[in-house]
Scaffold this active site. Structure first.
Site, PDB file in Angstrom:
ATOM      1  N   GLU A  94       0.794  -1.225   0.000  1.00  0.00           N
ATOM      2  CA  GLU A  94       0.000   0.000   0.000  1.00  0.00           C
ATOM      3  C   GLU A  94       0.832   1.283   0.000  1.00  0.00           C
ATOM      4  OE1 GLU A  94      -2.675  -0.392   3.325  1.00  0.00           O
ATOM      5  OE2 GLU A  94      -3.797  -2.001   2.391  1.00  0.00           O
ATOM      6  N   GLU A 137      -5.275  -8.634   0.773  1.00  0.00           N
ATOM      7  CA  GLU A 137      -5.983  -8.316   2.023  1.00  0.00           C
ATOM      8  C   GLU A 137      -7.443  -8.087   1.703  1.00  0.00           C
ATOM      9  OE1 GLU A 137      -4.533  -4.974   4.327  1.00  0.00           O
ATOM     10  OE2 GLU A 137      -2.464  -5.646   4.088  1.00  0.00           O
TER      11      GLU A 137
HETATM   12  O1  IFM Z   1      -4.318  -3.176   9.148  1.00  0.00           O
HETATM   13  C1  IFM Z   1      -4.233  -2.623   7.866  1.00  0.00           C
HETATM   14  C2  IFM Z   1      -3.043  -3.183   7.126  1.00  0.00           C
HETATM   15  O2  IFM Z   1      -1.854  -2.977   7.812  1.00  0.00           O
HETATM   16  C3  IFM Z   1      -2.930  -2.530   5.781  1.00  0.00           C
HETATM   17  N1  IFM Z   1      -4.166  -2.603   5.052  1.00  0.00           N
HETATM   18  C4  IFM Z   1      -5.350  -2.195   5.727  1.00  0.00           C
HETATM   19  C5  IFM Z   1      -5.466  -2.913   7.063  1.00  0.00           C
HETATM   20  C6  IFM Z   1      -6.761  -2.482   7.775  1.00  0.00           C
HETATM   21  O3  IFM Z   1      -6.781  -1.108   7.962  1.00  0.00           O
END
Ligand code: IFM
Length: 456
Positions: free
Chosen positions: A170, A361
């Site tokens: 990210e 994710e």
């Molecule tokens: O916890 C975070 C993660 O570290 C990065 N992506 C989003 C998740 C939820 O906010």
């Protein structure tokens, strides 16, 4: 006669995983020679973390890694995505290597392989060594070569055993939350820092890819972006324009250069017209070529969508557009919108045509804790995962080369500026005792990972 409903079936080759990151779970921030990271420094500042917590203990995974690997095994997944803490390997970011840090990750990788679980490594999930931040962090071009050197060191130790490599997690968050609105470490609020850091993050990815390949051979290498599919709130031209800007700011600023198109011209023009910054010399000849090194897969993190209106600019966040708060939110205030993962996957596939895509994710924060029998009935999370996975199945049916899915997160953990107040885990963590309790959603996900099927 009623036909029995067919389950949604994924192929045997599909990667079923759970994901975490180093700072969010490891703790042991002062052990075995680990240097300070920007998150240690940030947490120590008053008012930065909602519950005034830090990562010193977190889920104590640094000590409990072996039990945690057993826990992952019990979930019947075939992959685990975790990140490496750069300051455990190079306490100052470059120079002296701390072998105890490498030893820890080697134990983890070997422990996963012994349990028949594929290790997926993210090299950077936001815990920059503080010593590098002291030299400018991601705003300084020097960090790029330091990242490449760090990458080389990790790959030389683990490259023969790791299944998949992710350079960055990210970069939008690292640059916007870290250097534009200051909500994340290192807490800087500056337009130049925003764009220069985003460029250096992408450039470090592009320069690291050939180094990884050279060492690890044909194991897949990619990068993970957090992407938000967005729609204008109305049919007005102003909302359409705001939506285009949001998409450029959030999605295309990262996707376009990775796909070899350079930075989106409409965004460059907007920034220039607004005198957003006056010095663009951080983009040098050849940089865009390096950023667009072919990758084996794109990792996508999806949580929700955006509905964009032109008349709501959030001054407090210094963000150029606002995502409207929606109904039906998770504890993060994010709308539950499974259709968004389908829209996003099909759009990214159509517009960019990456060879392979992984959802690296996806998940939801709900506070549900154990009942009097110690059972965690998190039906909302279960139905979030269920509905998003069915949307992923539809995307595959529509031709998207989606090859895997990692649930965020294996267990409740340190949710950055929210501290421990937001619980994303499919496993509950009692922070007093460090007991782990698989939630109902984990038991449901276990069955999906085991069978490759989701019932209707
Ligand atoms: O916890 C975070 C993660 O570290 C990065 N992506 C989003 C998740 C939820 O906010």
């Amino acid at each position: 006669m009623n036909q029995p409903k067919q389950p949604y079936t994924f192929p045997d080759s599909f990667t079923w995983g759970v994901a975490t990151s180093s700072f969010q779970i490891e703790g042991a921030t002062f052990e075995d020679g680990r240097g300070a990271s920007i998150w240690d420094t940030f947490c120590a500042k008053q008012g930065t973390i909602a519950d005034a917590s830090n990562g010193e203990i977190a889920c104590d995974h640094y000590h409990r890694w072996s039990e945690d690997l057993d826990l992952i095994k019990s979930l019947e997944v075939n992959a685990y995505r975790f990140s490496i803490a750069w300051p455990r390997i190079l306490p100052k970011g470059f120079g002296q290597v701390e072998s105890k840090g490498l030893d820890f990750y080697e134990r983890l990788v070997d422990g996963l392989l012994e349990r028949n679980i594929d290790p997926w490594v993210t090299l950077y999930h936001w815990d920059l060594p503080q010593a590098l931040q002291d030299q400018g962090g991601w705003v300084s071009r020097d960090v790029v070569e330091h990242f490449v050197d760090y990458t080389r060191i990790v790959c030389e130790r683990l490259g023969d055993r790791v299944a998949g490599w992710i350079t960055h997690n990210e970069p939008w968050c690292a640059s916007v939350l870290g250097y534009l609105n200051g909500e994340h470490a290192p807490g800087i609020k500056d337009n130049y820092a925003h764009l220069a850091s985003s460029h250096h993050l992408l450039l470090s990815h592009g320069k690291a890819v050939p180094v990884i390949r050279e060492i690890v051979g044909d194991r897949p290498v990619g990068i993970t972006l957090n992407l938000v599919p967005s729609v204008p709130a109305s049919s007005s031209e102003a909302d359409a324009e705001a939506n285009a800007r949001f998409d450029g700011f959030f999605n295309r600023w990262y996707l376009d250069p990775l796909a070899g198109r350079g930075y989106p011209q409409d965004m460059i023009e907007r920034y220039k017209a607004e005198n957003y910054i006056d010095d663009w010399s951080f983009i040098q000849d050849q940089d865009l070529k390096e950023i667009s090194q072919p990758i084996d897969f794109l990792g996508i993190n999806y949580y929700s969508r955006g509905i964009i209106r032109s008349d709501r600019v959030d001054e407090s966040e210094n963000l150029p557009v606002e995502v409207i708060a929606n109904s039906n939110p998770t504890d993060m205030g994010w709308e539950v919108y499974p259709q968004g993962i389908y829209d996003l996957l099909t759009r990214v596939h159509q517009d960019y045509d990456f060879k392979s895509i992984y959802i690296t994710e996806n998940g939801a924060a709900y506070a549900t804790g154990p009942d009097e029998h110690g059972v965690v009935h998190d039906q909302l999370r279960e139905s979030y995962l269920h509905d998003h996975l069915i949307a992923c199945h539809h995307a595959r049916q529509a031709g998207v080369p989606l090859d895997g899915y990692f649930a965020w997160s294996l267990m409740d953990n340190f949710e950055w500026a929210f501290g421990y107040e937001k619980r994303f885990g499919i496993v509950y963590v009692d922070y007093e005792t460090q007991q782990r309790i698989p939630k109902q959603s984990a038991l449901w996900y276990r069955n999906v990972a085991k069978t490759g099927e989701i019932s209707c």
